[in-house]
Design a protein around this motif. Structure first.
Motif, short mmCIF file in Angstrom:
data_model
loop_
_atom_site.label_atom_id
_atom_site.label_comp_id
_atom_site.label_asym_id
_atom_site.label_seq_id
_atom_site.Cartn_x
_atom_site.Cartn_y
_atom_site.Cartn_z
N GLU A 120 0.84 -1.20 0.00
CA GLU A 120 0.00 0.00 0.00
C GLU A 120 0.88 1.25 0.00
O GLU A 120 1.97 1.25 0.55
N GLU A 121 0.40 2.27 -0.66
CA GLU A 121 1.19 3.49 -0.81
C GLU A 121 0.21 4.64 -0.79
O GLU A 121 -0.74 4.68 -1.57
N ASN A 122 0.43 5.58 0.17
CA ASN A 122 -0.58 6.64 0.30
C ASN A 122 -0.01 7.84 1.04
O ASN A 122 1.09 7.78 1.57
N THR A 123 -0.79 8.92 1.07
CA THR A 123 -0.39 10.04 1.90
C THR A 123 -0.53 9.61 3.36
O THR A 123 -1.34 8.73 3.66
N PRO A 124 0.24 10.22 4.26
CA PRO A 124 0.18 9.78 5.66
C PRO A 124 -1.25 9.87 6.21
O PRO A 124 -1.69 8.98 6.95
N HIS A 125 -1.94 10.93 5.84
CA HIS A 125 -3.30 11.11 6.35
C HIS A 125 -4.19 9.92 5.99
O HIS A 125 -4.77 9.27 6.86
N GLU A 126 -4.20 9.57 4.70
CA GLU A 126 -5.01 8.45 4.23
C GLU A 126 -4.49 7.13 4.80
O GLU A 126 -5.25 6.24 5.18
N PHE A 127 -3.14 7.02 4.84
CA PHE A 127 -2.53 5.76 5.23
C PHE A 127 -2.90 5.38 6.67
O PHE A 127 -3.26 4.26 6.96
N PHE A 128 -2.84 6.37 7.56
CA PHE A 128 -3.10 6.06 8.96
C PHE A 128 -4.58 6.04 9.29
O PHE A 128 -5.03 5.23 10.09
N ASP A 129 -5.33 6.93 8.66
CA ASP A 129 -6.75 7.02 9.02
C ASP A 129 -7.63 6.06 8.25
O ASP A 129 -8.69 5.68 8.70
N ASN A 130 -7.16 5.68 7.07
CA ASN A 130 -8.04 4.90 6.21
C ASN A 130 -7.28 3.83 5.42
O ASN A 130 -7.30 3.83 4.20
N PRO A 131 -6.56 2.95 6.15
CA PRO A 131 -5.76 1.94 5.43
C PRO A 131 -6.67 1.01 4.64
O PRO A 131 -7.71 0.60 5.12
N GLN A 132 -6.25 0.74 3.38
CA GLN A 132 -7.11 -0.04 2.49
C GLN A 132 -6.93 -1.53 2.67
O GLN A 132 -7.89 -2.29 2.72
N ASN A 133 -5.65 -1.96 2.77
CA ASN A 133 -5.37 -3.38 2.75
C ASN A 133 -5.50 -3.98 4.15
O ASN A 133 -5.18 -3.35 5.15
N GLU A 134 -5.94 -5.24 4.20
CA GLU A 134 -6.07 -5.95 5.47
C GLU A 134 -4.77 -6.02 6.23
O GLU A 134 -4.71 -5.83 7.44
#
Lengths: 254, 359
Positions: free
Chosen positions: A228-242
């Protein structure tokens, strides 16, 4: 695709294309693709054994890879010795265990690469070294040996040493993992300052607070792949992968 | 009233020390008394034989009369032959000057404040000067063939030149053995294992007897030079393994940090790895040098007269034949002085290098 990336984006510094690496039969890195812009701050996290250290060690060829390609500032990192020399002038690394040279003073540790690799006169190299020691706030330790410094101080020296080669990219390989807890902050403070000054950084770390503070992108790796690769905001608040969710719950849970 | 414990005052004085260390319980006391008895008995015997009943005059009949004492007279009679061998008696000032110069040069070279680049030309000039002094044939000095060299100058020359030459060769072999280039690696491993697997005597024998067989006819290499080369090769193989141990003890992170900063292989070795590796192996390196110093006595087998060989020749004199013990003690004392100096120098160097770098 690589030629495309090279010509189109002047502000792209690093291209990793379909990188694959094996240790014997063990597939450590699987089809890694990563593109880093000038001034970008990338944080890489993931469970141990996920290949994150191996990946950044490929970027200055401390590890060789078997398939794919890495381009740093347009230079292809392969068996060509000239290319390797050129890349190592542009890429500096800070290690988990500092790896300062114990038989040299702090000042000699810092001036070694400028003098031997960049052929800078000793006086100039020492002036530059002192200015970097001031930036990491330990100029008074210049004439001591690494063994006389605390872990946090040693790692700050290691950062100053890396800066002394005027790198275009700084690689950090778990820079705070070997430190006593009370020393982590002093090292992270220095790294935050570097980030704010616009240094291009790729950092393997588990310091999630630091990641939130400085990262442009957070990358999560597991079993040799980028999951997974994302902005920190999205990565921590809304992680996509299990697997990302599981990892974050484990690391932030306590 | 505070409860802070105060460190009990340590009991000084030799009596307290003995109470604590020698006579702390019954068994300890018994062992101590037995040991002291034997030490005293031995020392009394040595003093009686070596000093009180000894004859110091160079007079063989007086020596024979004093049967329970040492005969140091043989040393004053024979010391010139033992130390200088068959070097012409009238010219023995030359090897003496050469030796003092040589030892002085070594002592200077060992001191850290002399570790400058001009040491190399100084050594080259000195070696030429020493050659002139020993061979002669110029500057009004009479020519002395090197088959006439012997005794202590020969021992010193073989071991010091052996040390100085074997050291860099050993480093190269150790690096070669760890090289990534298979041919270099195989070659170094083969050399090291072959030379190490053979006694020094047979290396010297090969150098002196077999080696000339391989040379084209008419070409001869000096016997002394052949022995010297044999010693250098033998020592370098041992040193290579010592240095390899040191290289392995330098953490991988040091190589990686050097590589990451862009240092070349030779820069990394010279500035980062070797200084650390060599420091780690100071004790076994000195061990090798001490053992090589004593092994030079094996050159007797190919007809060179080193210090031990001249001593053996000295006691073949029928007048003095009975007093070989004194001669061996004299020679042993000379060996000891040199070996012990090497050992203490190494200890000092280790302490000095460690100073300042630790907490």
């Amino acid at each position: 695709m690589s030629s495309n990336g090279q010509t189109s984006a002047d502000d792209m510094l690093i291209h990793v294309n379909n990188l694959n690496k094996w240790y014997g039969d063990f597939h450590v890195l699987k089809d890694i693709n990563l593109h880093v812009k000038k001034g970008e701050k990338i944080i890489i996290c993931g469970p141990s054994g996920s290949g994150k250290s191996t990946m950044i060690r490929c970027m200055n060829r401390l590890e060789k890879y078997q398939a794919g390609e890495i381009l740093i500032d347009g230079i292809l990192l392969d068996d060509n010795v000239k290319n390797l020399e050129a890349v190592r002038k542009e890429v500096a690394m800070v290690f988990q265990h500092f790896n300062l040279f114990p038989h040299m003073t702090i000042l000699d540790n810092l001036t070694l690469a400028p003098r031997l690799v960049n052929k800078m006169p000793r006086k100039d190299a020492e002036d530059m070294a002192m200015s970097y020691l001031e930036r990491v706030k330990i100029p008074q330790q210049a004439n001591k040996f690494p063994g006389q410094l605390s872990g946090g101080q040693q790692q700050r020296v290691a950062i100053a040493r890396a800066l002394c080669s005027n790198p275009r990219v700084m690689l950090f390989d778990e820079p705070t993992s070997a430190l006593d807890p009370e020393m982590i902050k002093e090292v992270l403070d220095v790294m935050v300052e570097l980030a704010e000054e616009g240094t291009t950084m790729i950092c393997v770390t588990h310091e999630m607070g630091f990641a939130k503070q400085v990262a442009d992108r957070v990358i999560f790796m597991d079993e040799g792949s980028i999951i997974e690769e994302n902005t920190p905001h999205e990565f921590f608040d809304n992680p996509q992968n299990e697997r990302t969710q599981l990892f974050l719950s484990q690391i932030l849970g306590h | 009233m505070s409860n802070v414990a105060i460190k009990p005052p340590s009991q000084g004085g030799i009596v307290n020390w003995m109470k604590e260390n020698l006579f702390s319980n019954k068994l300890n006391t018994v062992i101590s008394i037995i040991c002291i008895y034997f030490i005293v008995k031995f020392l009394v015997g040595v003093v009686d034989w070596g000093i009180l009943n000894a004859v110091f005059a160079a007079d063989a009949s007086a020596c024979k009369a004093a049967s329970d004492g040492a005969c140091w007279g043989i040393i004053s009679e024979k010391y010139r032959f033992i130390i200088f061998g068959t070097y012409p008696a009238d010219e023995q000032l030359r090897p003496l000057i050469a030796m003092v110069w040589f030892v002085g040069l070594i002592v200077c070279s060992l001191h850290r404040s002399f570790w400058k680049l001009w040491l190399i030309p100084l050594w080259v000039a000195s070696l030429i000067g020493l050659g002139v002094l020993m061979w002669g044939g110029v500057l009004g000095l009479s020519y002395v063939e090197n088959t006439q060299w012997g005794g202590l100058p020969l021992t010193l020359m073989l071991s010091v030149v052996g040390t100085v030459a074997a050291f860099p060769l050993g480093i190269l072999l150790a690096l070669g053995r760890r090289s990534e280039l298979p041919l270099i690696r195989v070659w170094c491993v083969a050399f090291i294992e072959l030379v190490r697997g053979v006694p020094l005597i047979s290396v010297l024998f090969m150098a002196s007897v077999m080696f000339p067989l391989f040379l084209p006819e008419g070409v001869t290499i000096d016997k002394l030079l052949r022995a010297q080369i044999g010693i250098i090769l033998f020592t370098s193989a041992y040193l290579a393994e010592v240095f390899r141990g040191g290289l392995q003890a330098v953490p991988k992170g040091q190589y990686e940090a050097a590589a990451a900063m862009g240092l070349t292989y030779w820069q990394t070795m010279r500035v980062v790895v070797m200084p650390q590796a060599l420091r780690i192996v100071i004790p076994p390196t000195v061990n090798s040098f001490i053992s090589m110093f004593k092994d030079t006595s094996l050159v007797l087998i190919i007809g060179l007269f080193d210090l031990l060989a001249t001593a053996k020749v000295a006691i073949t004199d029928p007048v003095w034949r009975a007093f070989y013990i004194e001669v061996y003690i004299f020679v042993a004392a000379i060996y000891f002085v040199f070996c012990y100096s090497m050992a203490s120098y190494a200890n000092n160097l280790e302490t000095e290098l460690r100073k300042g770098e630790q907490h």
